[in-house]
Write an enzyme that holds these catalytic residues in place. Sequence first.
Site, PDB file in Angstrom:
ATOM      1  N   GLU A   1       0.865  -1.336  -0.167  1.00 19.84           N
ATOM      2  CA  GLU A   1       0.175  -0.065   0.028  1.00 19.84           C
ATOM      3  C   GLU A   1       0.846   1.279   0.080  1.00 19.84           C
ATOM      4  O   GLU A   1       0.357   2.276  -0.271  1.00 19.84           O
ATOM      5  CB  GLU A   1      -1.022   0.020   1.281  1.00 19.84           C
ATOM      6  CG  GLU A   1      -2.041  -0.891   0.887  1.00 19.84           C
ATOM      7  CD  GLU A   1      -3.185  -0.277   0.231  1.00 19.84           C
ATOM      8  OE1 GLU A   1      -2.869  -0.284  -1.278  1.00 19.84           O
ATOM      9  OE2 GLU A   1      -4.343   0.132   0.809  1.00 19.84           O
TER      10      GLU A   1
ATOM     11  N   THR B   1      -4.675   8.543  -3.766  1.00 19.67           N
ATOM     12  CA  THR B   1      -4.959   8.647  -2.371  1.00 19.67           C
ATOM     13  C   THR B   1      -4.326   9.410  -1.538  1.00 19.67           C
ATOM     14  O   THR B   1      -4.698  10.244  -0.557  1.00 19.67           O
ATOM     15  CB  THR B   1      -4.582   6.972  -1.902  1.00 19.67           C
ATOM     16  OG1 THR B   1      -5.522   6.197  -2.667  1.00 19.67           O
ATOM     17  CG2 THR B   1      -5.109   6.833  -0.535  1.00 19.67           C
TER      18      THR B   1
HETATM   19  N1  HSE Z   1      -8.795   4.804   4.731  1.00 22.50           N
HETATM   20  C1  HSE Z   1      -8.120   5.269   3.767  1.00 22.50           C
HETATM   21  C2  HSE Z   1      -8.663   6.774   3.391  1.00 22.50           C
HETATM   22  C3  HSE Z   1      -8.387   4.312   2.621  1.00 22.50           C
HETATM   23  O1  HSE Z   1      -9.513   7.229   3.435  1.00 22.50           O
HETATM   24  O2  HSE Z   1      -7.397   7.406   2.913  1.00 22.50           O
HETATM   25  C4  HSE Z   1      -7.601   4.602   1.328  1.00 22.50           C
HETATM   26  O3  HSE Z   1      -7.924   3.565   0.262  1.00 22.50           O
END
Ligand code: HSE
Length: 293
Positions: free
Chosen positions: A120, A172
């Site tokens: 990740e 992200t």
């Molecule tokens: N919990 C993480 C976020 C998930 O919301 O940034 C990312 O896939």
Amino acid sequence: MAKAEAPATVANLGPGFDVFGLAIDGYHDTVKAEEDEGVRIVTDDPVPTDPRRNTAGLVALEMTRKFDLPGVTIEIEKGVPTGGLGSSAASAVAAALAIDKEFGLGLEEPELLRLAAEGERAAAGEPHYDNVAPSLLGGFVVWRSPEHHAKLTPPPDLRLITATPTHVKVPTRKAREALRRQPPDLPDVVENLSAVALMVHAAHEGDAETFARMMNVDRISEPVRKRFIPGYDELKEKALEAGALAFTVSGAGPTVVAACLKEDAEDVEETLREATDERWLIKTHRPDTEGAR
Ligand code: HSE
């Protein structure tokens, strides 16, 4: 050669930022691993083939280093759309599992989780587990650490309808930075905490309605991230009118997710289809309770 499949996941589920994740059926990634010299990636899909820039590749590099393996060729078949459905986590989980099997490592769950979370890093710049854990374990996962987490059974009557705008890219990393610039106030935290607690209770009770309604409560992530998603407010209004009990951002987005009872799923899916165009992927999912296999 060993082969593994890992399902898509919806992280956060509204209020549970970085804590909740749910595995869903309908989309999964497949990874085949075969012993080789060095680490090589083979794929027909538009993902990086440099192992250092690919979530499954990072897992393979880490596993060959850590367990002194000669090397591995991994073949990746993407089935999880990119952008909010744990696509990078699904590849990382499937890679960890396939390599574990190919070399007969017999790794335990916390170790597999740690290795998959390393993958990740490629997507988020830091390891986080709220997609990795439900993709590996299946079900509704409440995450704290590799040692402390719980896999709960999601209410069976819950349906999630995901809508993925394939024309919108929200890295992200960017979605996480936006949250850091706009941290929640104490009342916001209280709102989210109360909804989170009720969702855990609803899962134990098999209460799909409360679970879905509480998914609609989020004062931490949704207010900041919805601006990255075109037409968000209008889509939400239509989904709720059509019978959805929640409409929120899936993970870091830009995929959005509506939650409803199974009898309303068709109407909600149809409404989202009508409200979007062919660039959006729309799909209805049941919770996946099995996880990676
Ligand atoms: N919990 C993480 C976020 C998930 O919301 O940034 C990312 O896939």
